[in-house]
Design a protein around this motif. Structure first.
Motif, mmCIF file in Angstrom:
data_model
loop_
_atom_site.group_PDB
_atom_site.id
_atom_site.type_symbol
_atom_site.label_atom_id
_atom_site.label_comp_id
_atom_site.label_asym_id
_atom_site.label_seq_id
_atom_site.Cartn_x
_atom_site.Cartn_y
_atom_site.Cartn_z
ATOM 1 N N GLU A 55 94.011 -4.492 61.310
ATOM 2 C CA GLU A 55 94.383 -4.599 59.901
ATOM 3 C C GLU A 55 93.632 -3.584 59.055
ATOM 4 O OE1 GLU A 55 94.602 -8.451 58.055
ATOM 5 O OE2 GLU A 55 95.057 -9.377 59.989
ATOM 6 N N THR A 56 92.362 -3.354 59.375
ATOM 7 C CA THR A 56 91.552 -2.378 58.659
ATOM 8 C C THR A 56 90.847 -1.490 59.681
ATOM 9 O OG1 THR A 56 89.422 -3.541 58.616
ATOM 10 C CG2 THR A 56 91.061 -4.164 56.916
ATOM 11 N N PRO A 57 90.367 -0.336 59.260
ATOM 12 C CA PRO A 57 89.624 0.515 60.195
ATOM 13 C C PRO A 57 88.382 -0.167 60.770
ATOM 14 C CG PRO A 57 90.236 1.771 58.252
ATOM 15 C CD PRO A 57 90.573 0.332 57.971
ATOM 16 N N VAL A 78 82.137 15.152 74.031
ATOM 17 C CA VAL A 78 82.067 14.000 73.131
ATOM 18 C C VAL A 78 82.881 14.267 71.874
ATOM 19 C CG1 VAL A 78 80.538 12.611 71.677
ATOM 20 C CG2 VAL A 78 79.869 13.148 74.009
ATOM 21 N N TRP A 79 82.794 15.484 71.355
ATOM 22 C CA TRP A 79 83.512 15.819 70.125
ATOM 23 C C TRP A 79 85.005 15.632 70.332
ATOM 24 C CZ3 TRP A 79 86.465 19.491 67.306
ATOM 25 C CH2 TRP A 79 86.204 19.500 65.931
ATOM 26 N N THR A 80 85.498 16.156 71.437
ATOM 27 C CA THR A 80 86.924 16.093 71.713
ATOM 28 C C THR A 80 87.384 14.713 72.166
ATOM 29 O OG1 THR A 80 86.817 18.393 72.436
ATOM 30 C CG2 THR A 80 88.758 17.153 73.077
ATOM 31 N N MET A 81 86.638 14.093 73.026
ATOM 32 C CA MET A 81 87.078 12.845 73.657
ATOM 33 C C MET A 81 86.772 11.596 72.835
ATOM 34 S SD MET A 81 88.468 13.875 76.345
ATOM 35 C CE MET A 81 88.513 15.324 77.346
ATOM 36 N N GLU A 82 85.813 11.693 71.920
ATOM 37 C CA GLU A 82 85.403 10.505 71.185
ATOM 38 C C GLU A 82 85.595 10.655 69.678
ATOM 39 O OE1 GLU A 82 81.703 8.561 72.522
ATOM 40 O OE2 GLU A 82 81.119 8.563 70.410
ATOM 41 N N MET A 83 85.057 11.706 69.110
ATOM 42 C CA MET A 83 85.056 11.825 67.654
ATOM 43 C C MET A 83 86.428 12.112 67.058
ATOM 44 S SD MET A 83 81.481 13.682 66.822
ATOM 45 C CE MET A 83 80.987 14.447 68.347
ATOM 46 N N ILE A 103 84.800 5.981 54.304
ATOM 47 C CA ILE A 103 83.740 4.966 54.363
ATOM 48 C C ILE A 103 83.711 4.297 55.731
ATOM 49 C CG2 ILE A 103 83.029 2.705 53.475
ATOM 50 C CD1 ILE A 103 83.827 3.719 50.680
ATOM 51 N N SER A 104 84.855 3.914 56.243
ATOM 52 C CA SER A 104 84.862 3.246 57.548
ATOM 53 C C SER A 104 84.446 4.203 58.662
ATOM 54 C CB SER A 104 86.213 2.605 57.835
ATOM 55 O OG SER A 104 87.247 3.545 57.782
ATOM 56 N N ALA A 105 84.829 5.458 58.577
ATOM 57 C CA ALA A 105 84.400 6.439 59.575
ATOM 58 C C ALA A 105 82.889 6.671 59.503
ATOM 59 C CB ALA A 105 85.150 7.755 59.378
ATOM 60 N N SER A 106 82.350 6.706 58.296
ATOM 61 C CA SER A 106 80.911 6.949 58.153
ATOM 62 C C SER A 106 80.082 5.755 58.603
ATOM 63 C CB SER A 106 80.561 7.332 56.713
ATOM 64 O OG SER A 106 80.797 6.245 55.850
ATOM 65 N N ASN A 107 80.692 4.603 58.720
ATOM 66 C CA ASN A 107 79.982 3.406 59.178
ATOM 67 C C ASN A 107 80.243 3.089 60.653
ATOM 68 O OD1 ASN A 107 78.494 1.978 56.897
ATOM 69 N ND2 ASN A 107 80.420 2.605 55.955
ATOM 70 N N LEU A 108 81.013 3.896 61.325
ATOM 71 C CA LEU A 108 81.347 3.639 62.716
ATOM 72 C C LEU A 108 80.125 3.732 63.626
ATOM 73 C CD1 LEU A 108 83.515 3.116 64.898
ATOM 74 C CD2 LEU A 108 83.892 5.587 64.958
ATOM 75 N N GLY A 109 79.206 4.614 63.283
ATOM 76 C CA GLY A 109 78.062 4.825 64.160
ATOM 77 C C GLY A 109 78.293 6.052 65.017
ATOM 78 N N ARG A 110 77.422 6.183 66.037
ATOM 79 C CA ARG A 110 77.438 7.349 66.915
ATOM 80 C C ARG A 110 77.268 8.595 66.046
ATOM 81 N NH1 ARG A 110 77.167 6.827 72.492
ATOM 82 N NH2 ARG A 110 78.907 8.209 72.909
ATOM 83 N N ASP A 111 78.189 9.544 66.126
ATOM 84 C CA ASP A 111 78.089 10.748 65.299
ATOM 85 C C ASP A 111 78.952 10.552 64.056
ATOM 86 O OD1 ASP A 111 77.535 13.252 64.370
ATOM 87 O OD2 ASP A 111 78.180 14.301 66.169
ATOM 88 N N GLY A 117 83.445 13.337 58.410
ATOM 89 C CA GLY A 117 83.857 14.669 57.972
ATOM 90 C C GLY A 117 85.250 15.014 58.458
ATOM 91 N N ILE A 118 85.542 14.695 59.718
ATOM 92 C CA ILE A 118 86.870 14.947 60.277
ATOM 93 C C ILE A 118 87.913 14.098 59.549
ATOM 94 C CG2 ILE A 118 88.323 14.717 62.339
ATOM 95 C CD1 ILE A 118 85.735 15.236 63.999
ATOM 96 N N ALA A 119 87.602 12.816 59.357
ATOM 97 C CA ALA A 119 88.548 11.920 58.664
ATOM 98 C C ALA A 119 88.791 12.402 57.233
ATOM 99 C CB ALA A 119 88.012 10.486 58.667
ATOM 100 N N GLY A 120 87.737 12.789 56.529
ATOM 101 C CA GLY A 120 87.886 13.277 55.156
ATOM 102 C C GLY A 120 88.665 14.572 55.085
#
Length: 180
Positions: A55-57, A78-83, A103-111, A117-120
């Motif tokens: 329902e939400t990210p 990692v950049w290609t396969m995960e981020m 906001i949800s991408a910045s709270n995901l964790g990891r990198d 930045g990619i989502a924005g």
């Protein structure tokens, strides 16, 4: 992996493009990743399948951590396969709510800073600067006066339009020559 984002952004900048168009082109051009293409496509398709049920990210976090972390070398993958898949899935869930995507991408964790930045970047390219919170845009411009990003984006847009006109003229000339 930069190629994948180039495809995503180029598609997003196409008039009338949708997130579905972006995702389809990313999948269609995944071959540019060479030996990583199959793994990337499989991960992205599976993560998008999970995302369709969210329902939400924020609902993506648990399955992402349970199933999609890159825990194997080569670590540059990692950049290609995960981020990139994470950012695309978050944007797909958030829709036109770019603030929610970032906001949800910045709270995901990891990198998370890279994923945000990619989502924005993707949401901004797809929905335009007006879809970004104005105070955020103002702050970024204030803190980064050089280079003049607004002028740079205007210049880049003009260049793209100019080159498209040249290509259109060449195409029309080629069609005219073929008719003769």
């Amino acid at each position: 992996s930069g190629y994948v984002m180039a495809v995503a952004i180029a598609t997003a900048l196409t008039p009338g493009a949708t997130m579905d168009d972006v995702i389809q082109n990313v999948l269609d051009y995944a071959w540019v990743l060479g030996h990583h293409a199959g793994e990337f496509k499989g991960r992205l398709e599976r993560l998008l399948e999970v995302a369709r049920k969210c329902e939400t990210p924020f609902d993506l976090y648990e399955p992402f951590y349970n199933e999609f972390l890159v825990t194997f070398p080569p670590w540059e993958a990692v950049w290609t396969m995960e981020m990139i898949p994470a950012a695309l899935a978050i944007c797909a869930i958030a829709g036109e709510d770019t603030k929610l995507a970032i906001i949800s991408a910045s709270n995901l964790g990891r990198d998370a800073d890279t994923i945000a930045g990619i989502a924005g970047e993707l949401a901004g390219a797809l929905y335009g600067i007006d879809a970004l919170p104005a105070p955020w845009v103002d702050k970024v411009l204030q803190l980064n006066p050089e280079p003049d990003m607004q002028q740079m984006s205007k210049d880049l847009s003009s260049l793209v339009i100019e080159r498209n006109k040249i290509q259109l003229d060449r195409s029309q000339q080629l069609l005219a020559d073929l008719k003769e």
